[in-house]
Design a protein around this motif. Structure first.
Motif, PDB file in Angstrom:
ATOM      1  N   ASP A   1       0.840  -1.200   0.000  1.00 13.65           N
ATOM      2  CA  ASP A   1       0.000   0.000   0.000  1.00 13.65           C
ATOM      3  C   ASP A   1       0.876   1.252   0.000  1.00 13.65           C
ATOM      4  OD1 ASP A   1      -2.298  -1.509   0.001  1.00 13.65           O
ATOM      5  OD2 ASP A   1      -2.772  -1.187   2.126  1.00 13.65           O
TER       6      ASP A   1
ATOM      7  N   LYS B   1       0.358  12.563  -7.616  1.00 19.23           N
ATOM      8  CA  LYS B   1      -0.251  11.983  -8.823  1.00 19.23           C
ATOM      9  C   LYS B   1       0.827  11.465  -9.779  1.00 19.23           C
ATOM     10  CE  LYS B   1      -4.490  12.389  -7.637  1.00 19.23           C
ATOM     11  NZ  LYS B   1      -5.521  13.146  -8.328  1.00 19.23           N
TER      12      LYS B   1
ATOM     13  N   THR C   1       2.335   8.202  -8.308  1.00 14.96           N
ATOM     14  CA  THR C   1       1.411   7.056  -8.306  1.00 14.96           C
ATOM     15  C   THR C   1       0.784   6.787  -9.666  1.00 14.96           C
ATOM     16  OG1 THR C   1      -0.459   8.460  -7.645  1.00 14.96           O
ATOM     17  CG2 THR C   1       0.854   7.452  -5.877  1.00 14.96           C
TER      18      THR C   1
ATOM     19  N   LYS D   1      -3.031   7.482  -9.822  1.00 15.39           N
ATOM     20  CA  LYS D   1      -3.974   6.701  -9.017  1.00 15.39           C
ATOM     21  C   LYS D   1      -4.266   7.323  -7.656  1.00 15.39           C
ATOM     22  CE  LYS D   1      -2.631   2.282 -11.112  1.00 15.39           C
ATOM     23  NZ  LYS D   1      -2.036   0.929 -10.845  1.00 15.39           N
ATOM     24  N   GLY D   2      -3.288   7.977  -7.062  1.00 18.36           N
ATOM     25  CA  GLY D   2      -3.435   8.463  -5.700  1.00 18.36           C
ATOM     26  C   GLY D   2      -2.976   7.433  -4.686  1.00 18.36           C
TER      27      GLY D   2
ATOM     28  N   ASP E   1      -3.403   5.203  -0.903  1.00 18.49           N
ATOM     29  CA  ASP E   1      -4.419   4.487  -0.121  1.00 18.49           C
ATOM     30  C   ASP E   1      -4.807   5.253   1.135  1.00 18.49           C
ATOM     31  OD1 ASP E   1      -4.521   1.690  -1.523  1.00 18.49           O
ATOM     32  OD2 ASP E   1      -2.390   2.149  -1.302  1.00 18.49           O
TER      33      ASP E   1
ATOM     34  N   LYS F   1      -6.908   7.790  -3.438  1.00 16.20           N
ATOM     35  CA  LYS F   1      -7.650   6.927  -4.346  1.00 16.20           C
ATOM     36  C   LYS F   1      -9.123   6.926  -3.950  1.00 16.20           C
ATOM     37  CE  LYS F   1      -4.056   3.365  -4.939  1.00 16.20           C
ATOM     38  NZ  LYS F   1      -3.724   1.942  -4.633  1.00 16.20           N
TER      39      LYS F   1
ATOM     40  N   GLY G   1     -10.289   5.837  -0.444  1.00 14.30           N
ATOM     41  CA  GLY G   1      -9.110   6.065   0.371  1.00 14.30           C
ATOM     42  C   GLY G   1      -9.458   6.625   1.742  1.00 14.30           C
TER      43      GLY G   1
ATOM     44  N   GLY H   1     -14.726  10.438  -4.325  1.00 13.57           N
ATOM     45  CA  GLY H   1     -14.509   9.004  -4.433  1.00 13.57           C
ATOM     46  C   GLY H   1     -14.868   8.210  -3.205  1.00 13.57           C
TER      47      GLY H   1
END
Length: 326
Positions: A143, A203, A206, A209-210, A212, A231, A234, A258
């Motif tokens: 992670d 960003k 990753t 994706k961002g 966790d 994410k 998250g 999200g």
């Protein structure tokens, strides 16, 4: 009854509010111990309590963390005995002193491999890292975590903790020197937040994706942008207010970004339970004794110079942990 040098506040204010006084120290009652301190720790919660952000009934002795030797044990205390080497990071405040009587439940034995200075420097910050990585949200090997103020006392421990468990850590810090220190302590990636936008940096690292989990002890300056680093699904863990309290959060914002999760945590909720506190301390000291966690003590002040220590901490002029010597 004896007297002990003790740092006290009679009113909230700046570092000048901290006064050195002689306070009486008696015998422990049921469920209490008397501890002769060797070293005291310094933490941002001390600043919050001194300023009034976290109110205390005044006058009040200051400090949340110390190490030392048990001088006397009250009735009903089973896990400690006279002569034990111990450390704690717990309520009530009063650790900035030569000796004190306090509740025993959150006082933890120190293993032989750990010295007093290390124990005093690592308890509050290390137990914070323990609960951030193990007791707030599931975090597994592989992670990715974004950790703000990665060169501070908590941050340097977090960098090492993540490395020891195969967790990718992106650390932010306010100078190239502090970024280098975080990297040396195990951060996989570092971002200088004064020269670079940490959202763009995250960003890029990753692949868009961002992360966790975000672990944020900075507060107002970083909270909103940190949400953009997560994410979907998250977890945002806010555990401090170094730059000021976080403003109210619109829950619909979390949905739009999200279905994010947010927790505002404090160590003292986790350590309030005796068994959990002792288990957390054992886990922490195992990491220290094994060498997985090495405590960086960047500053040492005498107890009577505690106001200067507070100024350095608030001015972000510290790296690693700061201790008060007796």
């Amino acid at each position: 009854m004896t007297l002990a040098k003790t740092i006290v506040i009679h009113e909230n204010g700046g570092p000048e509010a901290l006064k050195l006084e002689e306070w009486p120290v008696g015998d422990p009652g049921e469920g209490e111990v008397r501890i002769r301190h060797a070293v005291c720790g310094l933490n941002f919660i001390d600043v919050y309590q001194r300023s009034g952000l976290y109110p205390l009934n005044l006058p009040h002795a200051m400090g949340m963390e110390a190490s030392g030797t048990v001088e006397a044990v009250g009735a009903g205390v089973k896990h400690l005995k006279e002569g034990d080497r111990v450390a704690y990071a717990s309520m009530p405040p009063g650790a900035y002193c030569e000796a004190r009587v306090m509740p025993a439940a959150q006082v933890c034995p120190i293993p032989d491999e750990v010295d007093f200075e290390t124990a005093a420097a690592v308890m509050l910050q290390g137990l914070t890292v323990e609960y951030l990585f193990h007791r707030t949200t599931p975090i597994a090997k592989g992670d990715t975590v974004l950790f703000h103020a990665a060169a501070g006392g908590v941050g340097l421990i977090a960098c090492q903790w993540a490395r020891s468990e195969g967790i990718t850590l992106i650390g932010t810090a306010g100078s190239d020197e502090k970024c280098a220190l975080a990297k040396q302590n195990g951060a996989d990636h570092v971002i200088n937040y004064r020269t670079d936008d940490f959202v763009s940096g995250v960003k890029e690292i990753t692949g868009g994706k961002g992360v966790d989990v975000v672990m944020d002890g900075v507060g107002a300056d970083t909270f909103d942008k940190s949400l953009n680093c997560l994410k979907p699904l998250g977890m945002m863990i806010s555990f401090g207010n170094a730059s000021g309290p976080v403003p109210p959060v619109n829950l619909l914002t979390l949905a739009a970004k999200g279905s994010l999760k947010v927790a505002r945590t404090t160590l003292f909720t986790y350590v309030a339970d005796h068994d959990r506190c002792q288990d957390m301390a054992r886990h922490l000291f195992d990491k220290v004794a094994s060498g997985a966690i090495k405590v960086t003590i960047g500053q040492r002040f005498k107890l009577e110079d505690v106001a200067d220590a507070h100024r350095a901490l608030e001015g972000r002029q510290t790296t690693g942990s700061t201790v008060l010597t007796l």
